[in-house]
Design an enzyme around this catalytic site. Structure first.
Site, PDB file in Angstrom:
ATOM      1  N   HIS A  70      32.159 -48.165 -42.251  1.00 48.20           N
ATOM      2  CA  HIS A  70      33.566 -47.752 -42.151  1.00 48.20           C
ATOM      3  C   HIS A  70      33.779 -46.238 -42.198  1.00 48.20           C
ATOM      4  O   HIS A  70      34.897 -45.771 -42.045  1.00 48.20           O
ATOM      5  CB  HIS A  70      34.396 -48.390 -43.274  1.00 48.20           C
TER       6      HIS A  70
HETATM    7  C1  UD1 Z   1      39.294 -44.988 -47.667  1.00 43.97           C
HETATM    8  C2  UD1 Z   1      38.641 -43.806 -48.397  1.00 43.97           C
HETATM    9  C3  UD1 Z   1      37.138 -43.993 -48.401  1.00 43.97           C
HETATM   10  C4  UD1 Z   1      36.758 -45.342 -48.961  1.00 43.97           C
HETATM   11  C5  UD1 Z   1      37.470 -46.420 -48.176  1.00 43.97           C
HETATM   12  C6  UD1 Z   1      37.160 -47.788 -48.679  1.00 43.97           C
HETATM   13  C7  UD1 Z   1      39.727 -41.600 -48.194  1.00 43.97           C
HETATM   14  C8  UD1 Z   1      39.649 -40.291 -47.535  1.00 43.97           C
HETATM   15  N1  UD1 Z   1      38.926 -42.550 -47.699  1.00 43.97           N
HETATM   16  O1  UD1 Z   1      38.868 -44.938 -46.335  1.00 43.97           O
HETATM   17  O2  UD1 Z   1      36.554 -42.992 -49.201  1.00 43.97           O
HETATM   18  O3  UD1 Z   1      35.375 -45.502 -48.872  1.00 43.97           O
HETATM   19  O4  UD1 Z   1      38.879 -46.186 -48.286  1.00 43.97           O
HETATM   20  O5  UD1 Z   1      37.799 -48.754 -47.913  1.00 43.97           O
HETATM   21  O6  UD1 Z   1      40.485 -41.769 -49.113  1.00 43.97           O
HETATM   22  N2  UD1 Z   1      44.180 -49.835 -43.151  1.00 43.97           N
HETATM   23  C9  UD1 Z   1      44.579 -51.136 -43.139  1.00 43.97           C
HETATM   24  N3  UD1 Z   1      44.938 -51.718 -44.311  1.00 43.97           N
HETATM   25  C10 UD1 Z   1      44.917 -51.049 -45.493  1.00 43.97           C
HETATM   26  C11 UD1 Z   1      44.508 -49.719 -45.504  1.00 43.97           C
HETATM   27  C12 UD1 Z   1      44.131 -49.117 -44.335  1.00 43.97           C
HETATM   28  O7  UD1 Z   1      44.620 -51.780 -42.112  1.00 43.97           O
HETATM   29  O8  UD1 Z   1      45.248 -51.653 -46.528  1.00 43.97           O
HETATM   30  C13 UD1 Z   1      43.750 -49.214 -41.891  1.00 43.97           C
HETATM   31  C14 UD1 Z   1      44.774 -48.261 -41.354  1.00 43.97           C
HETATM   32  O9  UD1 Z   1      44.781 -48.384 -39.966  1.00 43.97           O
HETATM   33  C15 UD1 Z   1      44.238 -46.901 -41.727  1.00 43.97           C
HETATM   34  C16 UD1 Z   1      42.733 -47.138 -41.706  1.00 43.97           C
HETATM   35  O10 UD1 Z   1      42.568 -48.488 -42.117  1.00 43.97           O
HETATM   36  O11 UD1 Z   1      44.671 -45.924 -40.856  1.00 43.97           O
HETATM   37  C17 UD1 Z   1      41.986 -46.226 -42.633  1.00 43.97           C
HETATM   38  O12 UD1 Z   1      42.498 -46.316 -43.952  1.00 43.97           O
HETATM   39  P1  UD1 Z   1      42.428 -45.065 -44.960  1.00 43.97           P
HETATM   40  O13 UD1 Z   1      42.934 -45.443 -46.302  1.00 43.97           O
HETATM   41  O14 UD1 Z   1      43.025 -43.894 -44.305  1.00 43.97           O
HETATM   42  O15 UD1 Z   1      40.913 -44.753 -45.046  1.00 43.97           O
HETATM   43  P2  UD1 Z   1      39.657 -45.699 -45.187  1.00 43.97           P
HETATM   44  O16 UD1 Z   1      38.875 -45.583 -43.955  1.00 43.97           O
HETATM   45  O17 UD1 Z   1      40.046 -47.063 -45.677  1.00 43.97           O
END
Ligand code: UD1
Length: 383
Positions: free
Chosen positions: A215
């Site tokens: 991821h």
């Molecule tokens: C975040 C953390 C990362 C951690 C990971 C675990 C930061 C910079 N990154 O990354 O360190 O390892 O979480 O999962 O804080 N989304 C959903 N549902 C959710 C949350 C997110 O669908 O509940 C999707 C959204 O499209 C979002 C993307 O996932 O844009 C990324 O989510 P985000 O929280 O920005 O970062 P992660 O890649 O999850």
């Protein structure tokens, strides 16, 4: 300061935070003079990235839910900062200010809450301090460096963390090696996890399959890198079945880049939604090997003694490679196949579990925090 009611603000926002706060909250139950306010920032909001962890790990409902949701790094971080700042100011005005802000890990919510707290002169306590990948293209590395630089109490999970912090000029009194609090949760839940029906649900048998997770933006946000890595996983899954619980970021990139054929062509790869804590631990604890770019999973593999082939060029958790079961693979198909061969032929290294990854880290954290505020232990935290 009165010995009654030291008010701590505890922040959690994203999946890897939840298994860290669960044992910390439990450990503080023995410290009656501490009052914890739990904030969930809402950085992760999908039930299978958030509420399932609260339910399975018995974490009480957050006192405050900020609902920040997804967004660019600046927006997400800023939204959490603004909300935490107003919460702290409200509490100041009501005459019950927070005495400390405790943050865990390295996600955007961690940094944001630390900045908001530090600027209001509230001491920040960072759990999992000092980890460094030396790779500033990782958002988490920026979050780690900045959070540590404004924290008053730095609690490290491995000796290298302490070494890094001292080299950066932090004073010895502020830095403590407390061990790995995420492994507290693993140890307390493993028997329960193994009783789940997860393997039979996916048609897997113990010790004969791999688990893959992917991821990191550096791995999944570029079409070339992602397709190279999926090619590697496809090759591997032709030899040993793999289960791939897919993070929403990865799923959306696979769809955006049109990479679904990688899975259709590979009979051995089961792709599923992200799993809850118990299902996932049920799978990882009985796997033949793990292939991942996750920080937490590198540590869990080491604690479980399961080979972990890490799809990264560097790691902020070097103990997982030096002492544990981890090997850095980068995105090299050749190296992955070589190491896979070692695993399958029984020639892969046997790791050891690092000191203080013993299920007692939260007790040490509560004791050190209590000493920080009160000057002496006030409960029965174990060190
Ligand atoms: C975040 C953390 C990362 C951690 C990971 C675990 C930061 C910079 N990154 O990354 O360190 O390892 O979480 O999962 O804080 N989304 C959903 N549902 C959710 C949350 C997110 O669908 O509940 C999707 C959204 O499209 C979002 C993307 O996932 O844009 C990324 O989510 P985000 O929280 O920005 O970062 P992660 O890649 O999850």
């Amino acid at each position: 300061m009165s010995t009654k009611s030291i008010r701590l603000l505890l922040i959690a926002g994203a999946r890897p935070n939840f298994m860290k706060i669960a044992p910390i909250m439990k450990a503080f139950e023995e410290y009656e003079d501490f009052e914890l306010t739990l904030v969930h920032t809402g950085q992760h909001y999908d039930p299978n990235l958030s509420s399932v962890f609260f339910e399975e790990l018995g974490i009480r409902q957050p006192d405050v839910y900020l609902n920040v949701g997804s967004g660019s790094h600046a927006r997400q971080t800023a939204d959490v900062m603004v909300a935490i700042e107003s919460l702290c100011l409200e509490r100041q005005q009501s005459g019950a200010p927070f005495d400390g802000v405790m943050v865990v890990g390295d996600v955007n919510s961690t940094l944001a809450a630390a900045v908001a707290g530090a600027k209001l002169n509230i001491p920040v306590i960072h759990v999992e301090a000092g980890l460094r990948s030396r790779d500033r293209t990782m958002p988490e590395e920026i979050n780690r460096i900045l959070t540590d630089s404004i924290s008053s109490l730095l609690l490290a999970s491995e000796p290298k963390g302490v070494e890094n912090l001292l080299a950066e000029g932090h004073s010895k009194e502020r830095v403590q090696l407390v061990g790995n609090v995420m492994i507290d949760t693993l140890r307390s839940q493993i028997e329960r996890a193994k009783k789940q029906q997860t393997l039979s649900r996916f048609g897997l048998t113990p010790g004969s399959y791999g688990v893959v997770t992917l991821h990191r933006p550096a791995n999944v946000d570029s079409k070339t890198t992602l397709s190279d890595l999926l090619g590697v996983i496809k090759n591997v899954s032709n030899r040993v079945p793999f289960i791939f619980p897919m993070h929403p970021r990865t799923r959306s990139r696979v769809e955006q880049f049109g990479l679904e054929p990688y899975f259709m062509e590979s009979s051995g790869c089961i792709v599923c939604e992200p799993l809850g804590y118990l299902d996932f631990l049920c799978l990882t604890s009985q796997a033949r090997l793990i292939v991942t770019d996750s920080g937490g999973l590198q540590e869990e593999s080491t604690a479980l003694g399961i080979p972990c082939l890490t799809l990264r060029d560097n790691t902020e958790r070097p103990i997982t490679c030096d002492e544990g079961t981890g090997t850095l693979i980068g995105s090299s198909s050749r190296l992955l196949e070589e190491k896979l061969e070692e695993v399958l032929s029984g020639n892969y290294k046997v790791g050891t579990c690092p000191a203080l990854w013993d299920g007692e880290a939260a007790g040490r954290i509560a004791r050190v925090v209590s000493e920080f505020f009160v000057g002496k232990p006030t409960g029965s935290g174990s060190v």
